[in-house]
Structures are given as C-alpha cells and as structure tokens.
Design a protein around this motif. Structure first.
Motif, PDB file in Angstrom:
ATOM      1  N   ARG A 138       0.830  -1.202   0.000  1.00 42.56           N
ATOM      2  CA  ARG A 138       0.000   0.000   0.000  1.00 42.56           C
ATOM      3  C   ARG A 138       0.865   1.253   0.000  1.00 42.56           C
ATOM      4  N   GLN A 139       0.371   2.273  -0.662  1.00 47.75           N
ATOM      5  CA  GLN A 139       1.114   3.524  -0.810  1.00 47.75           C
ATOM      6  C   GLN A 139       1.560   4.059   0.547  1.00 47.75           C
ATOM      7  N   ALA A 140       2.862   4.252   0.726  1.00 52.65           N
ATOM      8  CA  ALA A 140       3.378   4.741   2.002  1.00 52.65           C
ATOM      9  C   ALA A 140       4.789   5.265   1.825  1.00 52.65           C
ATOM     10  N   LEU A 141       5.088   6.355   2.496  1.00 52.75           N
ATOM     11  CA  LEU A 141       6.441   6.900   2.526  1.00 52.75           C
ATOM     12  C   LEU A 141       7.042   6.530   3.876  1.00 52.75           C
ATOM     13  N   LEU A 142       7.998   5.618   3.864  1.00 54.57           N
ATOM     14  CA  LEU A 142       8.596   5.105   5.086  1.00 54.57           C
ATOM     15  C   LEU A 142       9.854   5.892   5.431  1.00 54.57           C
ATOM     16  N   GLN A 148      13.858   0.010   7.713  1.00 58.77           N
ATOM     17  CA  GLN A 148      14.722  -1.044   8.236  1.00 58.77           C
ATOM     18  C   GLN A 148      13.901  -2.128   8.931  1.00 58.77           C
ATOM     19  N   ARG A 149      12.955  -1.712   9.772  1.00 54.73           N
ATOM     20  CA  ARG A 149      12.140  -2.683  10.502  1.00 54.73           C
ATOM     21  C   ARG A 149      11.274  -3.504   9.548  1.00 54.73           C
ATOM     22  N   ALA A 150      10.776  -2.867   8.510  1.00 57.61           N
ATOM     23  CA  ALA A 150       9.967  -3.587   7.524  1.00 57.61           C
ATOM     24  C   ALA A 150      10.796  -4.630   6.773  1.00 57.61           C
ATOM     25  N   LEU A 151      12.057  -4.289   6.479  1.00 60.90           N
ATOM     26  CA  LEU A 151      12.934  -5.230   5.781  1.00 60.90           C
ATOM     27  C   LEU A 151      13.335  -6.379   6.687  1.00 60.90           C
ATOM     28  N   VAL A 152      13.635  -6.066   7.947  1.00 63.05           N
ATOM     29  CA  VAL A 152      14.049  -7.108   8.894  1.00 63.05           C
ATOM     30  C   VAL A 152      12.892  -8.055   9.198  1.00 63.05           C
ATOM     31  N   SER A 153      11.706  -7.509   9.382  1.00 60.37           N
ATOM     32  CA  SER A 153      10.543  -8.333   9.719  1.00 60.37           C
ATOM     33  C   SER A 153       9.898  -8.965   8.489  1.00 60.37           C
ATOM     34  N   GLN A 154      10.314  -8.528   7.314  1.00 61.50           N
ATOM     35  CA  GLN A 154       9.779  -9.039   6.046  1.00 61.50           C
ATOM     36  C   GLN A 154       8.267  -8.854   5.974  1.00 61.50           C
ATOM     37  N   THR A 155       7.829  -7.621   6.222  1.00 61.51           N
ATOM     38  CA  THR A 155       6.408  -7.291   6.172  1.00 61.51           C
ATOM     39  C   THR A 155       6.036  -6.455   4.949  1.00 61.51           C
ATOM     40  N   ILE A 156       6.953  -6.324   4.000  1.00 56.31           N
ATOM     41  CA  ILE A 156       6.629  -5.700   2.718  1.00 56.31           C
ATOM     42  C   ILE A 156       7.144  -6.600   1.604  1.00 56.31           C
ATOM     43  N   PHE A 157       6.535  -6.458   0.435  1.00 61.50           N
ATOM     44  CA  PHE A 157       6.965  -7.225  -0.723  1.00 61.50           C
ATOM     45  C   PHE A 157       8.156  -6.526  -1.380  1.00 61.50           C
ATOM     46  N   LEU A 199       9.789   5.067  -0.730  1.00 63.24           N
ATOM     47  CA  LEU A 199       8.379   5.167  -1.075  1.00 63.24           C
ATOM     48  C   LEU A 199       7.890   3.802  -1.534  1.00 63.24           C
ATOM     49  N   LEU A 200       6.814   3.325  -0.937  1.00 64.04           N
ATOM     50  CA  LEU A 200       6.150   2.117  -1.410  1.00 64.04           C
ATOM     51  C   LEU A 200       5.029   2.541  -2.344  1.00 64.04           C
ATOM     52  N   SER A 201       4.971   1.919  -3.487  1.00 61.34           N
ATOM     53  CA  SER A 201       3.916   2.219  -4.457  1.00 61.34           C
ATOM     54  C   SER A 201       2.970   1.030  -4.552  1.00 61.34           C
ATOM     55  N   GLU A 202       1.681   1.319  -4.486  1.00 64.03           N
ATOM     56  CA  GLU A 202       0.701   0.247  -4.595  1.00 64.03           C
ATOM     57  C   GLU A 202       0.372  -0.079  -6.056  1.00 64.03           C
ATOM     58  N   GLU A 203       0.973   0.652  -6.974  1.00 62.76           N
ATOM     59  CA  GLU A 203       0.708   0.429  -8.395  1.00 62.76           C
ATOM     60  C   GLU A 203       1.435  -0.811  -8.880  1.00 62.76           C
ATOM     61  N   ASP A 300       0.741  -6.151  12.160  1.00 67.52           N
ATOM     62  CA  ASP A 300      -0.474  -5.471  12.599  1.00 67.52           C
ATOM     63  C   ASP A 300      -0.293  -3.949  12.590  1.00 67.52           C
ATOM     64  N   GLU A 301       0.897  -3.511  13.003  1.00 63.15           N
ATOM     65  CA  GLU A 301       1.185  -2.075  13.002  1.00 63.15           C
ATOM     66  C   GLU A 301       1.178  -1.513  11.583  1.00 63.15           C
ATOM     67  N   PHE A 302       1.815  -2.250  10.655  1.00 63.99           N
ATOM     68  CA  PHE A 302       1.834  -1.800   9.265  1.00 63.99           C
ATOM     69  C   PHE A 302       0.435  -1.804   8.658  1.00 63.99           C
ATOM     70  N   ARG A 303      -0.321  -2.823   8.980  1.00 61.27           N
ATOM     71  CA  ARG A 303      -1.669  -2.920   8.426  1.00 61.27           C
ATOM     72  C   ARG A 303      -2.533  -1.764   8.938  1.00 61.27           C
ATOM     73  N   ALA A 304      -2.389  -1.435  10.222  1.00 59.54           N
ATOM     74  CA  ALA A 304      -3.178  -0.358  10.793  1.00 59.54           C
ATOM     75  C   ALA A 304      -2.776   1.001  10.216  1.00 59.54           C
ATOM     76  N   LYS A 305      -1.474   1.182   9.992  1.00 60.24           N
ATOM     77  CA  LYS A 305      -0.994   2.478   9.551  1.00 60.24           C
ATOM     78  C   LYS A 305      -1.029   2.650   8.044  1.00 60.24           C
ATOM     79  N   TYR A 306      -0.655   1.585   7.309  1.00 59.24           N
ATOM     80  CA  TYR A 306      -0.530   1.697   5.851  1.00 59.24           C
ATOM     81  C   TYR A 306      -1.459   0.780   5.070  1.00 59.24           C
ATOM     82  N   GLY A 307      -1.996  -0.232   5.714  1.00 63.45           N
ATOM     83  CA  GLY A 307      -2.783  -1.213   4.977  1.00 63.45           C
ATOM     84  C   GLY A 307      -1.939  -2.197   4.217  1.00 63.45           C
TER      85      GLY A 307
END
Length: 311
Positions: A138-142, A148-157, A199-203, A300-307
């Motif tokens: 989902r669209q988000a500017l991290l 870093q936390r998203a990469l370590v936890s592997q919660t983004i594609f 920047l994460l792009s949902e496109e 859960d944190e990412f889903r709540a904040k960014y979807g």
C-alpha cells in the motif's frame, strides 16, 4: 536537431542475464513497449552461451545497449550497468520478468514529484506456473527506521525488479554487493535504510516470473544465505535478537513439515556452523515463538498504519 537535453534518457533500465535468450528477449520487448520513450536499456550479459548476443542484435533500437563479458555473477553485472548508466534514475528488470506498459512513466513521475526521494519499491504480480498472485504494498512513505524494521521483519513485498533509485544514491552506497548471491535485494535496501527511507507504491507495474533456475526459488541454501546477510548486517541480531532464530527456525520447520528432512537437517547444521548464527535448538524454539510474535506485531502495526500486507 533537438537539443541533447531533450533526447537524453530520463531513466536507465538494467538487466543482467545469463543463458536466458528467450526470456531476455521478452523482457527487452516489454521495455521497448513503454509509454515513456526517453530511456536506455542496458542488458549486461554474464557470459551467455545460448545465442543471447545474436538474438539481441536482431533488435535494432538505439535505446538498447548490449554489454557482453564474463562478470562475477548477477550483482557484478548489475554494477557494470550502474556504472554505464546515463540517466538520473536507475531501475532494474531481471531477465525473466516483464514490465507493464506504464512502468517507466509512473516511476519517473514518482521521482519528479518527490525531489528528495532516493528509493521507490513498486508492487507486482508473481506468476508461478498457472497461478498469479498480486503482491501489493500500500502507498506509504517510510522513514529510515521504519524501512529497516519492515525489511528485517519481512512485512513488505520486495524483489529486484521492484526497485528504482537515484543513480547518485546507488553509486554512493556502492551498488550491489558481489559477495551476495541470494537476498541481494534485501541487502541493498538495508544499506539504503542507513541513509533514508523509501516510497512504497501500490501500483502494479511489472510481472515476476519464477524461473526453474532462479536462485531465490531454490529450497536449499536459505540458511547459508541468511547467515551471509546477517554477517553483512550484524546489527540485526543486536537490535532484533529474536528475528534471526525465528527466520532460521521457520525454514527448518517448513522443510520438516513438508517431508524435506535432509534439507531441514542441513539447514540446522549450517546454522550451527555459522559464526553469524550458531543457534542451539532451545534458542531456535524460543526465537520461533518470540520472533513470530514480534513479526505479527509489526504486521499489525503496518496494516493499521498503511494497509500493507505481510510478505
């Protein structure tokens, strides 16, 4: 005659390849079909012997640049492309993947809109046989810590063909690490996370095809590759102590449940013999429980904040 500034490429596409003649031709054709026309596509051939050079020579387009030599693997080939790039933005396309028609136009627009943006991670469709899966961030500017936390936890594609970056930023961090043969995309982005966010792009703007000879698709070698990653970034084990044993335990458990007992045992031995890992069975079990809970909290944190969805 138009001015040179009007014809210079706005973006450089870099494709490393080795003995994938039909796939790389398909990849090149997807780039040539882009809605944005001011680009250069550098294909770095890592010693192919299957007629790749002849096949690409038949494509007569000045925007296609073929570089043939024997490099030290895909990362060295990517770095050779980065060194030759003329555009201010660089993006990547693995030789077995394809772009959707508006990939380059959308990418350039994101960087034009965000002058301080260094890294863009797009969404994609993963194709395995007859099955297609949408991998959407989902669209988000991290910021840097969140990235870093998203990469370590592997919660983004993430994947190689999803990454675009400023040319000067790629040069500043030294490009890809040639010692990494797997998880090279994650390793590159971890170094970017030391500089800033992304920047994460949902496109969805490309398709990932899982080839039979893909290193990332192999069942064996995961633990060794992860140990190599932790060896390059030892702070991960310090800041997130339960994550490495969780990742190792998860792989071993998955192999065991699927009846791949030799791979599971081999993974455990690789872990024990690694200076970067070396976890005992109790440490792995604890890490699996605690690390799994931590990763779920991150999700859960990412889903709540960014979807965003978990990878």
């Amino acid at each position: 005659m138009p001015a040179a500034s009007d014809t210079a490429p706005l973006i450089t596409v870099i494709t490393p390849t080795h003995n994938r003649r039909s796939q790389v031709v398909r990849a090149v054709e997807s780039v040539l079909a882009q809605t944005l026309t001011r680009f250069e596509h550098i294909v770095v051939d890592d010693g192919s012997t299957d007629g790749t050079a002849l096949a690409l020579a038949e494509i007569r387009d000045p925007r296609l640049i073929y570089v043939g030599a024997k490099w030290r693997g895909a990362n060295a080939a990517r770095n050779a492309g980065i060194e030759r790039a003329r555009a201010p933005i660089v993006t990547f396309l693995d030789s077995d993947d394809v772009y959707l028609p508006d990939r380059l136009e959308r990418t350039v627009a994101h960087f034009d809109k965000n002058p301080s943006l260094e890294v863009l991670i797009s969404s994609f469709i993963s194709v395995k046989g007859n099955r297609s899966t949408k991998c959407i961030n989902r669209q988000a500017l991290l910021d840097k810590s969140t990235l870093q936390r998203a990469l370590v936890s592997q919660t983004i594609f993430i994947a190689g063909s999803a990454i675009s970056a400023r040319h000067e930023s790629l040069l500043a961090i030294g490009g890809f690490d040639s010692d990494i043969t797997r998880m090279q995309d994650r390793e590159l982005l971890l170094r970017f996370a030391n500089r800033g966010g992304a920047l994460l792009s949902e496109e969805i703007d490309w398709k990932k095809y899982n080839s039979e000879n893909s290193i990332s698709g192999r069942r064996d070698g995961y633990v060794e590759a992860y140990a190599n990653l932790i060896g390059k970034h030892p702070y991960i084990a310090d800041r997130y102590p339960d994550v490495p044993p969780y990742m190792i335990a998860r792989q071993i458990i998955a192999d065991t449940l699927k009846g791949r007992l030799p791979q599971a045992f081999s993974g455990y031995l690789a872990n024990r013999s690694s200076k970067a890992l070396g976890y005992s069975l109790p440490q792995l079990l604890r890490g699996y429980v605690v690390g799994r809970r931590w990763r779920r909290d991150c999700y859960d944190e990412f889903r709540a904040k960014y979807g965003a969805r978990a990878a």
